[in-house]
Design an enzyme around this catalytic site. Structure first.
Site, PDB file in Angstrom:
ATOM      1  N   ASN A  12       6.867   3.004  -8.812  1.00 53.18           N
ATOM      2  CA  ASN A  12       6.164   4.230  -8.439  1.00 53.18           C
ATOM      3  C   ASN A  12       5.903   4.148  -6.935  1.00 53.18           C
ATOM      4  O   ASN A  12       4.993   3.451  -6.505  1.00 53.18           O
ATOM      5  CB  ASN A  12       4.843   4.328  -9.222  1.00 53.18           C
ATOM      6  CG  ASN A  12       3.997   5.509  -8.772  1.00 53.18           C
ATOM      7  OD1 ASN A  12       4.477   6.384  -8.048  1.00 53.18           O
ATOM      8  ND2 ASN A  12       2.743   5.532  -9.189  1.00 53.18           N
ATOM      9  N   LYS A  14       4.829   6.376  -4.945  1.00 52.88           N
ATOM     10  CA  LYS A  14       3.723   7.218  -4.442  1.00 52.88           C
ATOM     11  C   LYS A  14       4.192   7.966  -3.190  1.00 52.88           C
ATOM     12  O   LYS A  14       5.326   8.444  -3.164  1.00 52.88           O
ATOM     13  CB  LYS A  14       2.483   6.351  -4.218  1.00 52.88           C
ATOM     14  CG  LYS A  14       2.160   5.500  -5.451  1.00 52.88           C
ATOM     15  CD  LYS A  14       0.865   4.778  -5.402  1.00 52.88           C
ATOM     16  CE  LYS A  14       0.682   3.997  -6.706  1.00 52.88           C
ATOM     17  NZ  LYS A  14      -0.583   3.288  -6.768  1.00 52.88           N
ATOM     18  N   HIS A  98      -0.871  10.098 -13.921  1.00 57.56           N
ATOM     19  CA  HIS A  98      -1.216   8.882 -13.176  1.00 57.56           C
ATOM     20  C   HIS A  98      -2.685   8.957 -12.750  1.00 57.56           C
ATOM     21  O   HIS A  98      -3.203  10.044 -12.473  1.00 57.56           O
ATOM     22  CB  HIS A  98      -0.312   8.745 -11.950  1.00 57.56           C
ATOM     23  CG  HIS A  98      -0.498   7.446 -11.244  1.00 57.56           C
ATOM     24  ND1 HIS A  98      -1.509   7.257 -10.334  1.00 57.56           N
ATOM     25  CD2 HIS A  98       0.147   6.263 -11.347  1.00 57.56           C
ATOM     26  CE1 HIS A  98      -1.460   6.000  -9.896  1.00 57.56           C
ATOM     27  NE2 HIS A  98      -0.465   5.379 -10.490  1.00 57.56           N
ATOM     28  N   GLU A 100      -4.149   8.404 -10.076  1.00 55.02           N
ATOM     29  CA  GLU A 100      -4.413   9.101  -8.801  1.00 55.02           C
ATOM     30  C   GLU A 100      -4.366  10.615  -8.985  1.00 55.02           C
ATOM     31  O   GLU A 100      -5.086  11.348  -8.315  1.00 55.02           O
ATOM     32  CB  GLU A 100      -3.411   8.607  -7.735  1.00 55.02           C
ATOM     33  CG  GLU A 100      -3.769   7.197  -7.275  1.00 55.02           C
ATOM     34  CD  GLU A 100      -2.591   6.332  -6.861  1.00 55.02           C
ATOM     35  OE1 GLU A 100      -1.509   6.856  -6.576  1.00 55.02           O
ATOM     36  OE2 GLU A 100      -2.780   5.085  -6.837  1.00 55.02           O
ATOM     37  N   GLU A 170      -2.702   1.626 -17.376  1.00 57.00           N
ATOM     38  CA  GLU A 170      -3.014   1.212 -16.011  1.00 57.00           C
ATOM     39  C   GLU A 170      -4.532   1.229 -15.820  1.00 57.00           C
ATOM     40  O   GLU A 170      -5.111   2.290 -15.514  1.00 57.00           O
ATOM     41  CB  GLU A 170      -2.373   2.164 -15.013  1.00 57.00           C
ATOM     42  CG  GLU A 170      -0.871   2.208 -15.097  1.00 57.00           C
ATOM     43  CD  GLU A 170      -0.252   2.660 -13.789  1.00 57.00           C
ATOM     44  OE1 GLU A 170       0.516   1.886 -13.217  1.00 57.00           O
ATOM     45  OE2 GLU A 170      -0.578   3.761 -13.317  1.00 57.00           O
ATOM     46  N   GLY A 176      -3.693  -1.149  -7.077  1.00 60.64           N
ATOM     47  CA  GLY A 176      -3.754  -1.303  -5.621  1.00 60.64           C
ATOM     48  C   GLY A 176      -4.876  -2.211  -5.154  1.00 60.64           C
ATOM     49  O   GLY A 176      -5.193  -2.245  -3.965  1.00 60.64           O
ATOM     50  N   SER A 216      -1.355  -3.772  -9.922  1.00 56.72           N
ATOM     51  CA  SER A 216      -1.146  -5.013  -9.162  1.00 56.72           C
ATOM     52  C   SER A 216      -0.129  -5.956  -9.807  1.00 56.72           C
ATOM     53  O   SER A 216      -0.307  -7.175  -9.783  1.00 56.72           O
ATOM     54  CB  SER A 216      -2.484  -5.721  -8.918  1.00 56.72           C
ATOM     55  OG  SER A 216      -3.331  -4.891  -8.137  1.00 56.72           O
TER      56      SER A 216
HETATM   57  P1  PGA Z   1      -0.057  -1.033  -7.803  1.00 57.33           P
HETATM   58  O1  PGA Z   1       0.057   0.458  -8.376  1.00 57.33           O
HETATM   59  O2  PGA Z   1       1.104  -1.814  -8.388  1.00 57.33           O
HETATM   60  O3  PGA Z   1       0.048  -0.897  -6.314  1.00 57.33           O
HETATM   61  O4  PGA Z   1      -1.370  -1.583  -8.254  1.00 57.33           O
HETATM   62  C1  PGA Z   1       0.422   0.691  -9.712  1.00 57.33           C
HETATM   63  C2  PGA Z   1       0.427   2.164 -10.017  1.00 57.33           C
HETATM   64  O5  PGA Z   1      -0.407   2.901  -9.471  1.00 57.33           O
HETATM   65  O6  PGA Z   1       1.263   2.650 -10.806  1.00 57.33           O
END
Ligand code: PGA
Length: 254
Positions: A12, A14, A98, A100, A170, A176, A216
């Site tokens: 992903n 983003k 997601h 976000e 998630e 993140g 992560s």
């Molecule tokens: P990350 O993001 O691996 O940077 O923690 C995962 C995601 O948001 O799908």
């Protein structure tokens, strides 16, 4: 992982990468990793690179995903992209809900349900994301939150379609932050989700659905996570931006 379910390693990206960067990444990854038969690699770029990426992913086992969609086919929705338009590019998956999108852009469970249904209507597969906030985990309400998100996202879908859904657990506190869920913490929630699928639909559906973990994921924790019985792949943000690190994740060993 379970050999009955083909693992998905999904990037992903983003809001990262220009068209040229996306294509260079896709070419390098395929060249270095080769065709994939026992796993799938999926890349979700920003919309601006989706067309080029769909063309650049040519080897067996590689496909593209959108990061979002609108549920209507067309209309006065400035700035939105419909599932019809995404399908038109040859795209296979669409990430829906997601965290976000839920927490920064205010997407509701009802919007997520409509998006997932629209992705199916247009012959693609939704990757539906669920996950609890840190305060919700601390209040011991992880199962309530994830269960409710799941119930609402799948409401009205027939079991034939649900069997093809991809889910992504998630935990928001792990995205993140560098704070990954332990394999045992992830497995606990994945097993809960699978049991919920069995209760809502049936055992066959529950056994077919692939449930990815995200938050992560890195080259140095992917093997331990993939060793858990109900983890069928990874949804990777930060560590998917470099070819070397995403390649190692695609090449997980367990
Ligand atoms: P990350 O993001 O691996 O940077 O923690 C995962 C995601 O948001 O799908």
């Amino acid at each position: 992982m379970n050999p009955l379910r083909k693992p998905i390693l999904a990037a992903n990206w983003k809001m990262h990468k220009t068209v040229a960067e996306a294509v260079a990444f896709a070419e390098a990854l395929q060249e270095q990793t080769g065709p994939l038969t026992d796993r799938e690699a999926v890349i979700a770029p920003p919309f601006t690179s989706l067309d080029s990426l769909c063309r650049a992913l040519k080897l067996e086992g590689y496909s593209a995903s959108a990061q979002n969609c609108h549920w209507e086919e067309k209309g006065a929705f400035t700035g939105e992209i419909s599932t019809v338009m995404i399908k038109d590019l040859g795209c296979r998956y669409v990430i829906v809900g997601h965290s976000e999108r839920r927490h920064i852009f205010g997407e509701t469970d009802e919007m997520i349900r409509k998006k997932a249904a629209s992705v199916f209507t247009h012959g693609m597969v939704p990757i539906i994301c669920v996950g609890e906030l840190l305060v919700e985990r601390d209040a011991n309400s992880t199962f309530d939150v994830v269960g409710a998100q799941l119930d609402k996202a799948l409401e009205g879908l027939v079991s034939d379609l649900v069997g093809r859904v991809v889910l992504a657990y998630e935990p928001v506190w792990a995205i993140g932050t560098g704070r990954t869920a332990t394999p045992a913490q992830a497995q606990e929630v994945h097993a809960f989700i699978r049991a919920r699928l069995e209760a809502l639909f049936n055992k066959e559906v529950a056994n077919r659905v692939r449930i990815l973990y995200g938050g992560s994921v890195k080259p140095d924790n992917v093997d331990a996570l993939m060793a858990e019985a109900d983890l069928d792949g990874m949804l990777v943000g930060g560590a998917s931006l470099e070819v070397a690190s995403f390649k190692r994740i695609v090449q997980f060993e367990s």
